[in-house]
Motif scaffolding. Structure first.
Motif, mmCIF file in Angstrom:
data_model
loop_
_atom_site.group_PDB
_atom_site.id
_atom_site.type_symbol
_atom_site.label_atom_id
_atom_site.label_comp_id
_atom_site.label_asym_id
_atom_site.label_seq_id
_atom_site.Cartn_x
_atom_site.Cartn_y
_atom_site.Cartn_z
ATOM 1 N N ASN A 53 0.817 -1.225 0.000
ATOM 2 C CA ASN A 53 0.000 0.000 0.000
ATOM 3 C C ASN A 53 0.846 1.269 0.000
ATOM 4 N N SER A 54 1.786 1.345 -0.945
ATOM 5 C CA SER A 54 2.690 2.497 -0.986
ATOM 6 C C SER A 54 2.854 3.036 -2.398
ATOM 7 N N ALA A 55 3.380 4.251 -2.467
ATOM 8 C CA ALA A 55 3.767 4.884 -3.734
ATOM 9 C C ALA A 55 5.020 5.699 -3.471
ATOM 10 N N PHE A 56 5.956 5.633 -4.393
ATOM 11 C CA PHE A 56 7.192 6.404 -4.313
ATOM 12 C C PHE A 56 7.278 7.287 -5.562
ATOM 13 N N ALA A 57 7.872 8.450 -5.427
ATOM 14 C CA ALA A 57 8.301 9.244 -6.577
ATOM 15 C C ALA A 57 9.820 9.145 -6.579
ATOM 16 N N CYS A 58 10.411 8.690 -7.688
ATOM 17 C CA CYS A 58 11.851 8.438 -7.722
ATOM 18 C C CYS A 58 12.530 9.151 -8.880
ATOM 19 N N ARG A 59 13.713 9.608 -8.597
ATOM 20 C CA ARG A 59 14.620 10.097 -9.634
ATOM 21 C C ARG A 59 15.746 9.078 -9.688
ATOM 22 N N ALA A 75 25.550 7.907 -19.414
ATOM 23 C CA ALA A 75 24.686 8.328 -18.309
ATOM 24 C C ALA A 75 23.231 8.338 -18.762
ATOM 25 N N TRP A 76 22.344 8.039 -17.796
ATOM 26 C CA TRP A 76 20.896 8.032 -18.007
ATOM 27 C C TRP A 76 20.227 8.744 -16.844
ATOM 28 N N GLU A 77 19.029 9.288 -17.082
ATOM 29 C CA GLU A 77 18.214 9.872 -16.014
ATOM 30 C C GLU A 77 16.750 9.528 -16.277
ATOM 31 N N PHE A 78 16.061 9.090 -15.223
ATOM 32 C CA PHE A 78 14.657 8.714 -15.303
ATOM 33 C C PHE A 78 13.885 9.318 -14.137
ATOM 34 N N VAL A 79 12.587 9.493 -14.327
ATOM 35 C CA VAL A 79 11.655 9.780 -13.243
ATOM 36 C C VAL A 79 10.681 8.613 -13.227
ATOM 37 N N ALA A 80 10.460 8.046 -12.040
ATOM 38 C CA ALA A 80 9.615 6.859 -11.950
ATOM 39 C C ALA A 80 8.600 7.005 -10.826
ATOM 40 N N LEU A 81 7.458 6.356 -11.022
ATOM 41 C CA LEU A 81 6.405 6.281 -10.009
ATOM 42 C C LEU A 81 6.140 4.803 -9.713
ATOM 43 N N PRO A 82 6.968 4.193 -8.850
ATOM 44 C CA PRO A 82 6.670 2.821 -8.445
ATOM 45 C C PRO A 82 5.576 2.818 -7.385
ATOM 46 N N VAL A 93 5.221 0.155 -12.144
ATOM 47 C CA VAL A 93 6.087 1.329 -12.279
ATOM 48 C C VAL A 93 5.724 2.068 -13.562
ATOM 49 N N THR A 94 5.470 3.357 -13.427
ATOM 50 C CA THR A 94 5.350 4.252 -14.566
ATOM 51 C C THR A 94 6.660 5.015 -14.632
ATOM 52 N N VAL A 95 7.260 5.087 -15.820
ATOM 53 C CA VAL A 95 8.586 5.691 -15.927
ATOM 54 C C VAL A 95 8.678 6.579 -17.165
ATOM 55 N N SER A 96 9.437 7.656 -17.025
ATOM 56 C CA SER A 96 9.710 8.559 -18.128
ATOM 57 C C SER A 96 11.210 8.856 -18.127
ATOM 58 N N PRO A 97 11.859 8.842 -19.262
ATOM 59 C CA PRO A 97 11.320 8.591 -20.594
ATOM 60 C C PRO A 97 11.145 7.096 -20.857
ATOM 61 N N THR A 112 29.279 3.358 -27.161
ATOM 62 C CA THR A 112 28.269 2.783 -26.267
ATOM 63 C C THR A 112 27.113 2.170 -27.058
ATOM 64 N N ALA A 113 27.372 1.818 -28.311
ATOM 65 C CA ALA A 113 26.326 1.219 -29.157
ATOM 66 C C ALA A 113 25.774 -0.034 -28.482
ATOM 67 N N GLY A 114 24.472 -0.088 -28.356
ATOM 68 C CA GLY A 114 23.807 -1.236 -27.746
ATOM 69 C C GLY A 114 23.601 -1.134 -26.252
ATOM 70 N N TRP A 115 24.227 -0.184 -25.588
ATOM 71 C CA TRP A 115 24.057 -0.029 -24.143
ATOM 72 C C TRP A 115 22.666 0.534 -23.863
ATOM 73 N N THR A 116 21.944 -0.073 -22.923
ATOM 74 C CA THR A 116 20.625 0.427 -22.542
ATOM 75 C C THR A 116 20.403 0.255 -21.048
ATOM 76 N N VAL A 117 19.447 1.021 -20.533
ATOM 77 C CA VAL A 117 18.963 0.860 -19.158
ATOM 78 C C VAL A 117 17.446 0.747 -19.222
ATOM 79 N N THR A 118 16.911 -0.175 -18.433
ATOM 80 C CA THR A 118 15.474 -0.357 -18.305
ATOM 81 C C THR A 118 15.098 -0.182 -16.843
ATOM 82 N N VAL A 119 14.127 0.673 -16.574
ATOM 83 C CA VAL A 119 13.596 0.872 -15.219
ATOM 84 C C VAL A 119 12.180 0.325 -15.224
ATOM 85 N N GLY A 120 11.878 -0.549 -14.271
ATOM 86 C CA GLY A 120 10.560 -1.167 -14.243
ATOM 87 C C GLY A 120 10.253 -1.785 -12.898
ATOM 88 N N ALA A 121 9.342 -2.746 -12.895
ATOM 89 C CA ALA A 121 8.897 -3.400 -11.659
ATOM 90 C C ALA A 121 9.490 -4.796 -11.548
#
Length: 153
Positions: A53-59, A75-82, A93-97, A112-121
């Protein structure tokens, strides 16, 4: 591995707080690597685990560096709502971008061809998941810093 602070509470300690956590992982080739506080396999003791029963706002700030002195960097930067309802399987998790899809670096130096980051649940552990994926033939050190604003109840 998580620092937290608050100036009070609604009903229980931890139900209105801010947090900060550093996650890491070293991985070779194009293998997806979940970042954790101890650099090991993801679990309930080494990730940003949400209470029921929680919600976080994350950078989420991520940096990656190929091993060796002149290795590539990115480097990467995301805003997430887990958020988590009443069990780990109800973690979302809702995430942008990108809406949770793998993202290319925001900034990069070198190849850095092929390098990726995924933010999720991580629905097995009820946590925010940060996954770095490198490229064939590269050993990469990944580090994420997560700032959270948290409400429970």
């Amino acid at each position: 591995g998580k620092s937290v602070w608050a100036s009070g509470r609604f009903a229980a300690n931890g139900d209105a707080q801010a947090g900060e956590m550093v996650l890491r992982r070293q991985a070779a080739d194009a293998t997806p690597a979940a970042l954790t506080a101890d650099g090991g396999a993801p679990g309930v003791a080494n990730q940003v685990v949400l209470p029921n029963n929680s919600a976080f706002a994350c950078r989420v700030l991520v940096v990656a560096k190929e091993t060796g002195g002149a290795g590539a960097k990115a480097a990467w930067e995301f805003v997430a709502l887990p958020r988590r309802n009443t069990s780990p399987s109800e973690t979302f998790v809702t995430v942008s971008p990108g809406g949770g899809a793998a993202q290319a670096p925001l900034l990069a130096a070198g190849n850095t061809a092929g390098w990726t980051v995924t933010v999720g649940a991580d629905t097995a552990n009820g946590a925010l998941s940060v996954i770095g994926t490198g490229a064939a033939g590269a050993t990469i050190k990944w580090v994420a810093r997560i700032f959270s604003t948290e409400v429970v109840g």
